[in-house]
Design an enzyme around this catalytic site. Structure first.
Site, PDB file in Angstrom:
ATOM      1  N   ASP A 156      -0.311  -4.190   7.958  1.00 56.28           N
ATOM      2  CA  ASP A 156      -1.168  -3.006   7.943  1.00 56.28           C
ATOM      3  C   ASP A 156      -2.620  -3.356   7.623  1.00 56.28           C
ATOM      4  OD1 ASP A 156       1.547  -2.055   7.900  1.00 56.28           O
ATOM      5  OD2 ASP A 156       0.754  -0.076   7.396  1.00 56.28           O
TER       6      ASP A 156
ATOM      7  N   HIS B 156       0.842  -1.188   0.000  1.00 58.22           N
ATOM      8  CA  HIS B 156       0.000   0.000   0.000  1.00 58.22           C
ATOM      9  C   HIS B 156       0.884   1.249   0.000  1.00 58.22           C
ATOM     10  CE1 HIS B 156       0.990  -0.499   4.231  1.00 58.22           C
ATOM     11  NE2 HIS B 156       0.511   0.708   4.509  1.00 58.22           N
TER      12      HIS B 156
ATOM     13  N   HIS C  32      -7.348  -1.719   5.655  1.00 62.54           N
ATOM     14  CA  HIS C  32      -6.527  -0.657   6.234  1.00 62.54           C
ATOM     15  C   HIS C  32      -7.170   0.686   5.909  1.00 62.54           C
ATOM     16  CE1 HIS C  32      -3.043   0.927   8.125  1.00 62.54           C
ATOM     17  NE2 HIS C  32      -2.409   1.335   7.040  1.00 62.54           N
TER      18      HIS C  32
ATOM     19  N   ASP D  16       5.934   4.708   4.992  1.00 56.89           N
ATOM     20  CA  ASP D  16       6.875   3.729   5.533  1.00 56.89           C
ATOM     21  C   ASP D  16       6.958   2.460   4.688  1.00 56.89           C
ATOM     22  OD1 ASP D  16       4.254   3.179   6.375  1.00 56.89           O
ATOM     23  OD2 ASP D  16       4.887   2.171   8.202  1.00 56.89           O
TER      24      ASP D  16
END
Length: 304
Positions: free
Chosen positions: A212, A61, A143, A65
Site C-alpha cells: 500500500d 496502516h 499512501h 483490509d
C-alpha cells in the site's frame, strides 16, 4: 530457521479463493503476524498454523483490509488460554483507531500493549518478545493514510568451535557465554573474546514487507539485500499506472523494478486487486524485469 507463510494475497476485500494479505513468520516457537484483515484467523487455521504462538503483531496502516480481523483474532487467542501480554506495533496515529476497534472485544484474559511508531523517519527496534537477536526496521511509505513497511532482521550467532575453546583451556561452563557474545576472564587473567572461539559472524536473515504505497526511492534502500522481499502489486497491466499513482499503490512492474535495484534474493508479489482474477498470467513477463519473481497465491511458504 525462520518459517514464512503468506496467509493471503488479496487487497481491498477477500474473495472465495483469496484471503486478504497478511504474513505469518515463526521463529523458535514464537510468531509475528503482519496485518490482520477480515478472515485472517481463518487463514491461519487453514494453513496449519497456530494463533497461540503470536507474540507480536505489526500493522502497516489502518485501512479495513489490514485491520478488520483484529478483534476476532484477539478473542480467539484469548480462547487458547493465553495470559501473557501480546504486543502490537503500528504507526503512531493508528494507535487510537486500534484501541477503539478493540472495544468490541470485551475483556481479554491477557494484556495488549500498543507501541506507536514514527511516521516521518526510519527506526529500528529490538523484538525481545520474539528473540533478542531479532531487530525490526520500520520505513514510512507513501499512501493515503500513514503507512509503514517492515524489515525483520534475524541476527545469527556464529558457529561455536569447541576444539578452539579446549585449546585455549576455556572451562565448559564459560562456553555458553562466549557463544552469546560475552567476553570471559580466566583464573590466570587471560581475556577470551567470543571471536577467539567462533567462526565469523553469519550474515543476518532479512525479510522485507511493503504494501500500500507509491514506489518511492526509499523502499529500494530499505529492502536492500533482503532474502525475501514481499511487495504489493495491485495490477499487472501497465495501463493501470495512472490509476495506481492516484490511489497511491504499485503495479507489479514497480515492485520488480525495486527488487532489481535493491539486489534482493527473491521477490514475492501480493495484495492483488479483486479484479485480477489470475495474477499469475503476468509472471513470465515480470521475470524479464527481475528473474526471481513469484506471483504468489495464498499459503505460499518458505523456510530461511
Amino acid at each position: 530457521m525462520v518459517d514464512v507463510c503468506l496467509l493471503g494475497t488479496g487487497g481491498m476485500m477477500p474473495l472465495k479463493d483469496r484471503f486478504l494479505t497478511s504474513l505469518y513468520v515463526s521463529y523458535n516457537g514464537k510468531a509475528i503476524l503482519v496485518d490482520c484483515g477480515e478472515g485472517t484467523q481463518v487463514a491461519i487455521a487453514k494453513h496449519g498454523l497456530k494463533m497461540s504462538r503470536i507474540n507480536l503483531i505489526l500493522i502497516t496502516h489502518c485501512h479495513a483490509d489490514h485491520i478488520s480481523g483484529l478483534p476476532g483474532l484477539l478473542l480467539s487467542i484469548g480462547n487458547s488460554s493465553r495470559t501473557e501480554p501480546l504486543d502490537i506495533a503500528a504507526p503512531e496515529s493508528s494507535i487510537s483507531i486500534l484501541e477503539n476497534l478493540m472495544t468490541i472485544c470485551g475483556g481479554l484474559p491477557y494484556t495488549v500493549r500498543f507501541y506507536g511508531l514514527p511516521e516521518d523517519r526510519q527506526v529500528i527496534f529490538s523484538a525481545d518478545m520474539i528473540d533478542p537477536l531479532l531487530k525490526i526496521a520500520v520505513q514510512p511509505l507513501s499512501h493515503r493514510v500513514p503507512c509503514v513497511g517492515y524489515s525483520l532482521i534475524f541476527e545469527r550467532k556464529p558457529t561455536f568451535l569447541p576444539q578452539k575453546a579446549k585449546e585455549l583451556k576455556v572451562p565448559v561452563e564459560y562456553w555458553k557465554k562466549l557463544h552469546c557474545g560475552e567476553k570471559i576472564i580466566l583464573e590466570d587473567g587471560t581475556i577470551i573474546a567470543p571471536e577467539d572461539v567462533t567462526e565469523e559472524r553469519k550474515v543476518p536473515l532479512k525479510i522485507t514487507y511493503v504494501t500500500d504505497t507509491l514506489p518511492i526511492d526509499d523502499i529500494g534502500v530499505f529492502a536492500s539485500d533482503a532474502d525475501i522481499f514481499i511487495c504489493e502489486g495491485m495490477y499487472g497491466n501497465p495501463e493501470k499506472k495512472a490509476s495506481m499513482n492516484e490511489k497511491r499503490h504499485m503495479l507489479m512492474q514497480d515492485a520488480c523494478a525495486i527488487a532489481k535495484c535493491a539486489g534482493v534474493k527473491r521477490l514475492w508479489l501480493t495484495h492483488y486487486s479483486p479484479a485480477e482474477k489470475e495474477p499469475s498470467v503476468y509472471e513470465e513477463t515480470l521475470r524479464e524485469i527481475f528473474a526471481d519473481t513469484l506471483v504468489t497465491s495464498d499459503g505460499a511458504k518458505l523456510t530461511l
